[in-house]
Design a protein around this motif. Structure first.
Motif, PDB file in Angstrom:
ATOM      1  N   LEU A 177       6.689  -1.271 -16.903  1.00  0.00           N
ATOM      2  CA  LEU A 177       5.593  -1.013 -15.973  1.00  0.00           C
ATOM      3  C   LEU A 177       5.631   0.426 -15.474  1.00  0.00           C
ATOM      4  O   LEU A 177       4.581   1.050 -15.280  1.00  0.00           O
ATOM      5  N   GLU A 178       6.833   0.955 -15.245  1.00  0.00           N
ATOM      6  CA  GLU A 178       6.965   2.344 -14.793  1.00  0.00           C
ATOM      7  C   GLU A 178       6.290   3.286 -15.793  1.00  0.00           C
ATOM      8  O   GLU A 178       5.649   4.263 -15.403  1.00  0.00           O
ATOM      9  N   ALA A 179       6.455   2.987 -17.086  1.00  0.00           N
ATOM     10  CA  ALA A 179       5.887   3.853 -18.127  1.00  0.00           C
ATOM     11  C   ALA A 179       4.377   3.681 -18.256  1.00  0.00           C
ATOM     12  O   ALA A 179       3.660   4.632 -18.556  1.00  0.00           O
ATOM     13  N   LEU A 180       3.890   2.450 -17.987  1.00  0.00           N
ATOM     14  CA  LEU A 180       2.469   2.166 -18.205  1.00  0.00           C
ATOM     15  C   LEU A 180       1.591   2.459 -16.997  1.00  0.00           C
ATOM     16  O   LEU A 180       0.450   2.905 -17.141  1.00  0.00           O
ATOM     17  N   MET A 181       2.098   2.177 -15.798  1.00  0.00           N
ATOM     18  CA  MET A 181       1.276   2.230 -14.600  1.00  0.00           C
ATOM     19  C   MET A 181       1.321   3.601 -13.939  1.00  0.00           C
ATOM     20  O   MET A 181       2.349   4.282 -13.974  1.00  0.00           O
ATOM     21  N   PRO A 182       0.230   4.020 -13.325  1.00  0.00           N
ATOM     22  CA  PRO A 182       0.230   5.303 -12.616  1.00  0.00           C
ATOM     23  C   PRO A 182       1.122   5.238 -11.383  1.00  0.00           C
ATOM     24  O   PRO A 182       1.260   4.183 -10.766  1.00  0.00           O
ATOM     25  N   PRO A 183       1.742   6.351 -11.013  1.00  0.00           N
ATOM     26  CA  PRO A 183       2.591   6.352  -9.810  1.00  0.00           C
ATOM     27  C   PRO A 183       1.750   6.135  -8.549  1.00  0.00           C
ATOM     28  O   PRO A 183       0.573   6.487  -8.493  1.00  0.00           O
ATOM     29  N   ILE A 184       2.375   5.546  -7.535  1.00  0.00           N
ATOM     30  CA  ILE A 184       1.687   5.307  -6.269  1.00  0.00           C
ATOM     31  C   ILE A 184       1.781   6.549  -5.397  1.00  0.00           C
ATOM     32  O   ILE A 184       2.855   7.135  -5.237  1.00  0.00           O
ATOM     33  N   ASP A 185       0.658   6.948  -4.843  1.00  0.00           N
ATOM     34  CA  ASP A 185       0.607   8.092  -3.927  1.00  0.00           C
ATOM     35  C   ASP A 185       0.834   7.568  -2.510  1.00  0.00           C
ATOM     36  O   ASP A 185      -0.026   6.898  -1.935  1.00  0.00           O
ATOM     37  N   TYR A 186       2.013   7.878  -1.948  1.00  0.00           N
ATOM     38  CA  TYR A 186       2.344   7.423  -0.605  1.00  0.00           C
ATOM     39  C   TYR A 186       1.911   8.415   0.474  1.00  0.00           C
ATOM     40  O   TYR A 186       2.186   8.188   1.652  1.00  0.00           O
ATOM     41  N   GLU A 187       1.252   9.487   0.076  1.00  0.00           N
ATOM     42  CA  GLU A 187       0.869  10.529   1.031  1.00  0.00           C
ATOM     43  C   GLU A 187      -0.585  10.453   1.450  1.00  0.00           C
ATOM     44  O   GLU A 187      -0.952  10.931   2.524  1.00  0.00           O
ATOM     45  N   HIS A 188      -1.433   9.852   0.598  1.00  0.00           N
ATOM     46  CA  HIS A 188      -2.870   9.872   0.863  1.00  0.00           C
ATOM     47  C   HIS A 188      -3.448   8.453   0.834  1.00  0.00           C
ATOM     48  O   HIS A 188      -2.999   7.616   0.045  1.00  0.00           O
ATOM     49  N   PRO A 189      -4.434   8.183   1.654  1.00  0.00           N
ATOM     50  CA  PRO A 189      -5.051   6.853   1.658  1.00  0.00           C
ATOM     51  C   PRO A 189      -5.821   6.591   0.368  1.00  0.00           C
ATOM     52  O   PRO A 189      -6.301   7.525  -0.283  1.00  0.00           O
ATOM     53  N   SER A 190      -5.929   5.345   0.007  1.00  0.00           N
ATOM     54  CA  SER A 190      -6.565   4.951  -1.245  1.00  0.00           C
ATOM     55  C   SER A 190      -7.168   3.565  -1.079  1.00  0.00           C
ATOM     56  O   SER A 190      -6.766   2.789  -0.211  1.00  0.00           O
ATOM     57  N   ARG A 191      -8.125   3.228  -1.916  1.00  0.00           N
ATOM     58  CA  ARG A 191      -8.610   1.845  -1.967  1.00  0.00           C
ATOM     59  C   ARG A 191      -7.538   0.935  -2.567  1.00  0.00           C
ATOM     60  O   ARG A 191      -7.506  -0.260  -2.299  1.00  0.00           O
ATOM     61  N   ASN A 192      -6.650   1.520  -3.379  1.00  0.00           N
ATOM     62  CA  ASN A 192      -5.665   0.744  -4.122  1.00  0.00           C
ATOM     63  C   ASN A 192      -4.296   0.747  -3.440  1.00  0.00           C
ATOM     64  O   ASN A 192      -4.040   1.521  -2.516  1.00  0.00           O
ATOM     65  N   ASN A 193      -3.418  -0.144  -3.927  1.00  0.00           N
ATOM     66  CA  ASN A 193      -2.003  -0.170  -3.522  1.00  0.00           C
ATOM     67  C   ASN A 193      -1.792  -0.524  -2.047  1.00  0.00           C
ATOM     68  O   ASN A 193      -0.817  -0.093  -1.439  1.00  0.00           O
ATOM     69  N   GLY A 194      -2.691  -1.305  -1.497  1.00  0.00           N
ATOM     70  CA  GLY A 194      -2.496  -1.778  -0.129  1.00  0.00           C
ATOM     71  C   GLY A 194      -2.886  -0.745   0.901  1.00  0.00           C
ATOM     72  O   GLY A 194      -4.009  -0.228   0.904  1.00  0.00           O
ATOM     73  N   GLY A 195      -1.942  -0.412   1.787  1.00  0.00           N
ATOM     74  CA  GLY A 195      -2.301   0.410   2.936  1.00  0.00           C
ATOM     75  C   GLY A 195      -2.974  -0.461   3.984  1.00  0.00           C
ATOM     76  O   GLY A 195      -3.320  -1.619   3.737  1.00  0.00           O
TER      77      GLY A 195
END
Length: 492
Positions: A177-195
């Motif tokens: 998954l690390e190789a396939l999925m884009p890294p999560i941006d923990y610095e900026h708000p997003s529609r994705n990855n919770g928050g």
């Protein structure tokens, strides 16, 4: 009294549904006092009302529908919504983009620039979803009722995703998954990855949601339900937002319900909490519902991805007997694939026929358990997907009862036929009735329909035929549940 049995077999990848008459097997019970191999039915012991069944109309579903020929569109809608089909009467639709959208989008491009939401528009929904919905409404055999669910507020109102402490890597140390999925941006708000939604924007988000419901109502969409958040605690790689029970209660009580009341929506649109897996439904219900919020809610929505937890539904029903319990999402966690061999979630190679049978059995098992423990409404996830389980704006895909081919034709999977044993024979307004089984080798539920018929659904996922006698009101009805089948027995 007439009795018929409708049986669906899965034989060497081929689906066969047959109907047989059991009328000649009626006997009197008293003379024999039959004790073994009995399933008891008690039509006078009545439990929750079953409102009906349905599925989700996502952006992806609307797009796939747009690729069909006029004749295939007609047949597709008839199979789901027509008198001869599943007779679905509920639809779930997303507010702004979800994972089954072709791209990310929101009804206001930047609400920080436009705090009055003057640029709010559902124009993107008119591309695929609303045209299909209007076709459904035009031909459906029953009035359609729509559930709206938000996946994420506008990204500008959110906090960035929270990085877990002692993080073993973005995807739990899974190198693939690390190789396939884009890294999560923990610095900026997003529609994705919770928050999370920033508390200072709770009022803005309430206005936004009310505007969305009003826009759909003005479009002629019969919106009767809205959940507060899809998958309340899931920080998924697609559109998502995380809430605690305390946060959601504050949002409901101090912002959303007052805004709905202001806009005249409280008597039109029922609000549902949770909309996530069953294992935490009790905790979140107890964290949100009190004497004040009870009257603000119509029900509790739940998904199936964390296992049965049927007892959790029964606990919630006993705590809040006036709440409707709605299964608002379920699907196979693999794509439907058109090849002969496919991989299951554990990476094991199996035939497509075997996997389709496993999926169909999982649906029937969950439906029976949910009905027997208080569920009132049921909605599947996507009405259809392509062979890759999409299209989606994120990687990977999931299953659906119908697979749409590249040329716009489609095929029904075994799941579709298994769902039919519930949706076609449990009428809207039916009530679950008392039932007891002699063994656990079959699973069963039973209802009394508004027209007076009794429908009992029996699942035998074992590898041998099972012989039973239905015992009801002093009469015996003998039947066989063949190995690897689902049956519906209709007693008139």
């Amino acid at each position: 009294m007439s009795v018929r049995q409708i049986i669906t077999h899965a034989i060497s990848g081929r689906t066969l549904t047959e109907e047989i008459s059991l009328t000649t097997t009626l006997e009197k019970d008293e003379a024999k006092h039959l004790e073994s191999g009995v399933i008891n039915l008690y039509p006078d012991l009545v439990f929750q009302e079953i409102d009906g069944f349905g599925g989700a109309l996502t952006d992806s579903v609307g797009y796939l529908y747009s690729t069909m020929s006029p004749e295939d569109k007609k047949q597709f809608l008839e199979s789901y919504f027509g008198e001869s089909g599943l007779q679905y009467r509920f639809l779930r639709m997303h507010m702004d983009s979800c994972d089954f959208s072709l791209e990310e989008y929101q009804a206001v491009e930047d609400p920080l620039v436009d705090p009055e939401l003057s640029t709010f528009s559902i124009e993107r929904d008119r591309k695929y979803m609303l045209p299909m919905l209007k076709d459904i409404m035009e031909m459906s055999s029953s009035p359609i009722s729509v559930l709206l669910s938000p996946w994420s507020p506008p990204r500008q109102w959110k906090m960035p995703p929270i990085k877990p402490k002692n993080d073993p890597g973005v995807y739990g140390g899974n190198s693939i998954l690390e190789a396939l999925m884009p890294p999560i941006d923990y610095e900026h708000p997003s529609r994705n990855n919770g928050g999370k939604l920033k508390p200072e924007h709770y009022g803005d988000w309430a206005r936004y949601l009310a505007k969305y419901v009003l826009a759909y109502l003005e479009e002629g969409v019969p919106v009767t339900m809205m959940s507060l958040q899809n998958e309340t605690i899931a920080a998924t790689s697609w559109d998502s937002c995380v809430w605690t029970a305390e946060e959601q209660k504050c949002f409901l009580k101090d912002y959303l319900y007052p805004e709905f009341k202001k806009q005249g929506l409280t008597n039109k649109v029922g609000l549902y909490i949770w909309d996530h897996n069953k294992e935490r439904v009790v905790e979140y219900a107890r964290g949100i519902i009190d004497d004040e919020t009870l009257g603000m809610l119509e029900g509790i929505a739940f998904h199936w991805y964390s296992g049965d937890h049927f007892e959790a539904l029964e606990l919630v029903k006993s705590l809040y007997p006036t709440m409707k319990l709605m299964s608002s999402e379920c699907c196979s966690l693999r794509n439907p694939c058109n090849s002969e061999i496919a991989m299951d979630m554990a990476g094991n190679a199996s035939s497509v026929a075997e996997l389709e049978y496993d999926d169909a059995v999982a649906y029937a098992h969950d439906l029976i358990g949910d009905i027997n423990h208080g569920m009132t409404r049921w909605m599947d996830w996507n009405l259809c997907v392509n062979k890759d389980g999409g299209p989606r704006h994120v990687m990977f895909g999931f299953g659906a009862p119908v697979c749409v081919n590249e040329d716009g034709t489609y095929r029904k999977l075994l799941t579709f036929d298994f769902i039919g044993h519930f949706a076609k024979y449990i009428q809207s307004g039916a009530h679950r009735i008392g039932l007891s089984r002699c063994y656990d080798r079959v699973e069963a539920t039973a209802v009394k329909n508004p027209d007076g018929t009794i429908a009992m659904i029996v699942l035998n996922r074992g590898n041998r035929d099972e012989c039973y006698a239905i015992r009801m009101e002093g009469k015996i009805i003998r039947f066989i549940a063949p190995a690897g089948t689902i049956s519906t027995i209709v007693i008139e």
